[in-house]
Scaffold this motif. Structure first.
Motif, mmCIF file in Angstrom:
data_model
loop_
_atom_site.group_PDB
_atom_site.id
_atom_site.type_symbol
_atom_site.label_atom_id
_atom_site.label_comp_id
_atom_site.label_asym_id
_atom_site.label_seq_id
_atom_site.Cartn_x
_atom_site.Cartn_y
_atom_site.Cartn_z
ATOM 1 N N TYR A 159 0.876 -1.103 0.029
ATOM 2 C CA TYR A 159 -0.008 0.179 0.035
ATOM 3 C C TYR A 159 0.644 1.398 -0.029
ATOM 4 N N ASP A 160 1.995 1.071 0.694
ATOM 5 C CA ASP A 160 2.839 2.434 1.071
ATOM 6 C C ASP A 160 3.412 2.641 -0.334
ATOM 7 N N ILE A 161 4.021 1.854 -1.018
ATOM 8 C CA ILE A 161 4.833 1.884 -2.247
ATOM 9 C C ILE A 161 3.712 2.493 -3.337
ATOM 10 N N VAL A 162 2.713 2.241 -3.434
ATOM 11 C CA VAL A 162 1.760 2.462 -4.474
ATOM 12 C C VAL A 162 1.215 4.093 -4.348
ATOM 13 N N ARG A 212 -6.715 -10.299 -5.372
ATOM 14 C CA ARG A 212 -6.797 -8.877 -4.559
ATOM 15 C C ARG A 212 -7.904 -8.324 -4.933
ATOM 16 N N ILE A 213 -8.995 -8.627 -4.639
ATOM 17 C CA ILE A 213 -10.477 -7.982 -4.726
ATOM 18 C C ILE A 213 -10.815 -7.709 -3.243
ATOM 19 N N ASP A 214 -10.667 -6.269 -2.761
ATOM 20 C CA ASP A 214 -11.208 -6.158 -1.408
ATOM 21 C C ASP A 214 -11.088 -4.608 -1.106
ATOM 22 N N TYR A 215 -11.743 -4.128 -0.103
ATOM 23 C CA TYR A 215 -11.766 -2.687 -0.066
ATOM 24 C C TYR A 215 -10.659 -2.083 0.554
ATOM 25 N N GLY A 216 -9.504 -2.685 0.941
ATOM 26 C CA GLY A 216 -8.483 -2.431 1.423
ATOM 27 C C GLY A 216 -7.586 -1.781 0.334
ATOM 28 N N ILE A 217 -7.555 -2.642 -0.759
ATOM 29 C CA ILE A 217 -6.773 -2.155 -1.871
ATOM 30 C C ILE A 217 -7.649 -1.282 -2.913
ATOM 31 N N LEU A 218 -8.780 -1.378 -2.834
ATOM 32 C CA LEU A 218 -9.550 -0.292 -3.792
ATOM 33 C C LEU A 218 -9.274 1.202 -3.473
ATOM 34 N N GLY A 219 -9.071 1.733 -4.327
ATOM 35 C CA GLY A 219 -8.728 3.225 -3.909
ATOM 36 C C GLY A 219 -7.209 3.468 -4.057
ATOM 37 N N ILE A 220 -6.308 2.354 -3.552
ATOM 38 C CA ILE A 220 -4.861 2.687 -3.691
ATOM 39 C C ILE A 220 -4.657 2.108 -5.177
ATOM 40 N N PHE A 221 -5.309 1.121 -5.536
ATOM 41 C CA PHE A 221 -5.296 0.760 -6.865
ATOM 42 C C PHE A 221 -6.495 1.265 -7.507
ATOM 43 N N ASP A 222 -6.605 1.237 -8.876
ATOM 44 C CA ASP A 222 -7.903 1.834 -9.552
ATOM 45 C C ASP A 222 -8.635 0.929 -10.516
ATOM 46 N N ASP A 223 -8.167 -0.387 -10.767
ATOM 47 C CA ASP A 223 -8.795 -1.416 -11.285
ATOM 48 C C ASP A 223 -8.600 -2.692 -10.776
ATOM 49 N N PHE A 224 -9.287 -3.712 -10.911
ATOM 50 C CA PHE A 224 -9.417 -5.032 -10.424
ATOM 51 C C PHE A 224 -9.394 -5.846 -11.398
#
Length: 688
Positions: free
Chosen positions: A469-472, A493-505
């Protein structure tokens, strides 16, 4: 304001537009849940019931609906927090010590009765979306280390038995398969222990009381965490169902150093008394408005299925030219462009451009793509390294390993220990250099194996994903226009933790258009359509060996953010023309698909139609699929959702135009009949 307080009774009510979540402090100083459901305006209606033991074997602690149960005393139920103090005491005894309010966030302050240890329960209200966000912060105010053995983000109490629990199960190529399980006595556990990702379960819960899309009570929550999570659903002996979610305690131990604070991942939770549709809309709208990057997602072409590892500059330019011809807006070079990457066994870690494949570097390809007014993207797998790579030869100590054991390879690769400062810096610098050197608009970030041999530190499972998360986050600060896609050997990696840090799943490596209808349907319950990448790929499909007409494949992929992964150099004139027409159509309607409200429509036919609707600002779309026509070849009656009763709508279907009222379309509905196998249609409905 969404927070009401009865100060004399120490009762708190979190009020959203249509719901209330109520808890309070009892005479013992325990924090007890009182209510979760449809909105109750008057907090004065609530009081704190006095609990009595059923017997000495059923103590009050067992019966109490604690907001945040901890380990210790006469508690034998699931607990959210377990610690070991420096004197080896393993019992927590918390007392309520007050509250704070910061805007729309309520903080309940708990303190251990002996040790200088604070537990703060955070509740944030999103009134407009009928959602609350819960998380916990703990602080060690002492001068000694406190060991955290288990920490969950929250517990929810639902005053019913016999509920239905739903989530997804699956594996690689078969992710997001929705299942429904009756909750009875005993515990249901969903979890991930792989560190990198999981295709098996997803970090959310849905509990319903025999709900449908539009009727019945639904309680739900999604954990903002990638990696090792756990969820526990239990019907108790005392007439209720409880849910906990948080960091998985499997192989977990975290040292909380003196004066140090730790904040758990949050849970986004809500309640609907009108079925799953409201749940979906509230979560989707919250994500679109508050989490996801603004703007429409581009139509993507990805080179993987056309070339796999046999990447060359000339071939990629030919693909880019053909991608432009059919209407793509983003050209992505997948695996094989770097290092000695000719297969899965080498190259990972050596992130330099392969000069045999790209004699003049990436610039000629990127210039060609940009000259055609397309965006450029590239594939990376930064968390991994191959044993044969130069990076591993120079830094064998950078992988997860035990000194006395041989480290596992999976897919011919190791996992880098991203929690090491030098490894984290290497990955950041490598990507920063790539993005600074080349005009790159899109990063497809993959992760193709789980973690193992995670060293002696047991908090690495959690710290690994935090480092990612930090790197992105840091890269997006320096390169704010770059889009990032989360891929984990498919849809891991489909979850609300990564959603918003990444833009697409990346939803699944399974691109079979028929299978994707089920995968995308399950995905839609919790996650926003705007972040769901879906591709059109060649037939026979590499996984299912199924042959499906191109129109059906496009329509299936157009339900999300459209991508194309075919070997378009082999397209004939008819396939090019159809691709051009359908991509053009997608561009005209994608604002409705990506940013509108999504509906799963009931099929009333004995034929197996799949029907979905999208609404935005007076425009509607119906996606209708008939994979196989059954005996009788019946049509279906489609009752639309979310229209205005008294407005008139124009319906474009089969080359004709009809005009009907909103209440007619929602109550009488449209008669639709498709013929043959793999038939599909997109029907446009616009308010006049």
């Amino acid at each position: 304001m969404g927070i009401l307080i009865n100060k004399s009774e120490n009762i708190f009510s979190l009020q959203s537009k249509n719901t209330s979540y109520v808890f309070g402090v009892d005479s013992e100083g325990l924090l007890r849940n009182l209510y979760w459901g449809s909105k109750i305006q008057d907090i004065e209606d609530f009081d704190m019931p006095i609990l009595t033991e059923v017997s000495t074997n059923d103590p009050v602690y067992e019966i109490t609906r604690e907001e945040y149960p901890v380990y210790g005393s006469l508690r034998y139920k699931e607990h959210c927090l377990k610690v070991t103090f420096s004197d080896k005491s393993r019992e927590l005894v918390y007392k309520y010590s007050g509250y704070d309010i910061n805007d729309d966030e309520l903080i309940i302050k708990l303190k251990d009765s002996y040790y200088d240890f604070n537990i703060n329960l955070h509740y944030k209200v999103y009134e407009q979306y009928d959602l609350i966000e819960r998380y916990v912060s703990i602080k060690n105010n002492s001068n000694d280390i406190i060991e955290i053995e288990k920490i969950h983000s929250g517990q929810f109490h639902i005053p019913y038995e016999g509920l239905n629990f739903s989530n997804v199960h699956g594996h690689w190529g078969a992710e997001q398969q929705r299942f429904i399980q009756k909750v009875n006595y005993g515990k249901i556990v969903i979890e991930n222990r792989r560190g990198i990702s999981t295709h098996n379960h997803n970090p959310y819960f849905i509990l319903d009381k025999d709900a449908t899309e539009t009727t019945g009570e639904v309680f739900f929550g999604a954990l903002k965490l990638s990696g090792n999570f756990s969820g526990i659903i239990e019907q108790t002996q005392y007439g209720e169902t409880l849910v906990q979610m948080g960091i998985n305690s499997h192989d977990f131990l975290m040292e909380l150093k003196p004066k140090e604070e730790f904040v758990t991942p949050a849970i986004i939770a809500g309640y609907s008394n009108s079925g799953f549709e409201i749940m979906t809309h509230n979560l989707h709208n919250f994500a679109k408005d508050n989490i996801l990057r603004k703007g429409l997602r581009p139509v993507l072409y990805n080179s993987w299925e056309a070339t796999e590892f046999k990447v060359s500059c000339d071939e990629q330019i030919k693909l880019a030219e053909k991608a432009k011809e059919i209407g793509a807006e983003l050209f992505v070079v997948d695996d094989g462009w770097f290092g000695e990457r000719h297969g899965i066994d080498n190259g990972l870690g050596d992130w330099y451009v392969n000069r045999d494949k790209f004699p003049d570097g990436l610039d000629p390809l990127i210039k060609k793509v940009k000259d055609m007014d397309m965006m450029f993207g590239i594939w990376v797998e930064p968390e991994m390294v191959n044993p044969l790579s130069q990076l591993y030869k120079e830094h064998p100590e950078w992988i997860y390993h035990f000194e006395t054991r041989e480290s596992d390879t999976s897919r011919g690769q190791y996992v880098l220990n991203v929690t090491k400062k030098e490894v984290k810096e290497f990955i950041y610098n490598m990507l920063d250099n790539l993005l600074s050197t080349y005009d790159i608009d899109y990063i497809k970030w993959d992760a193709n194996r789980p973690m193992s041999q995670t060293d002696i530190e047991k908090d690495i499972w959690y710290k690994h994903i935090e480092a990612i998360y930090d790197i992105v986050r840091e890269l997006k600060i320096k390169h704010p226009n770059v889009l990032f896609e989360a891929c984990a050997s498919g849809g891991g990696r489909i979850d609300y933790g990564i959603l918003g840090i990444f833009d697409d799943f990346w939803t699944s490596d399974n691109t079979d258009a028929y299978d994707r209808l089920f995968i995308q349907d399950s995905y839609s319950y919790i996650y926003p359509i705007k972040a769901m990448r879906a591709w059109v790929t060649d037939c026979p499909n590499f996984l299912s060996k199924r042959v499906i007409p191109m129109k059906f494949r496009y329509h299936s992929a157009m339900m999300g953010t459209l991508g194309v992964g075919c070997n378009i150099l082999k397209f004939n004139e008819d396939e090019i023309k159809l691709s051009q027409e359908l991509i053009k159509e997608y561009k005209e309607i994608r604002h409705i698909i990506q940013e509108g409200d999504f509906y799963r429509i009931e099929n009333t036919s004995k034929n197996n139609y799949s029907i979905y609707q999208y609404n935005k600002d007076g425009e509607s779309l119906l996606f209708v699929f008939l994979p196989q026509s059954l005996i009788g070849h019946r049509g279906t009656n489609i009752k639309l959702r979310g229209l205005e009763n008294n407005s008139k709508y124009i319906i474009r279907i089969n080359g004709e135009e009809l005009i009907k009222s909103g209440d007619y379309l929602m109550n009488r509905g449209l008669e639709i009949k498709l013929s043959g196998d793999y038939a599909s249609d997109i029907i446009k409905i616009n308010k006049i």
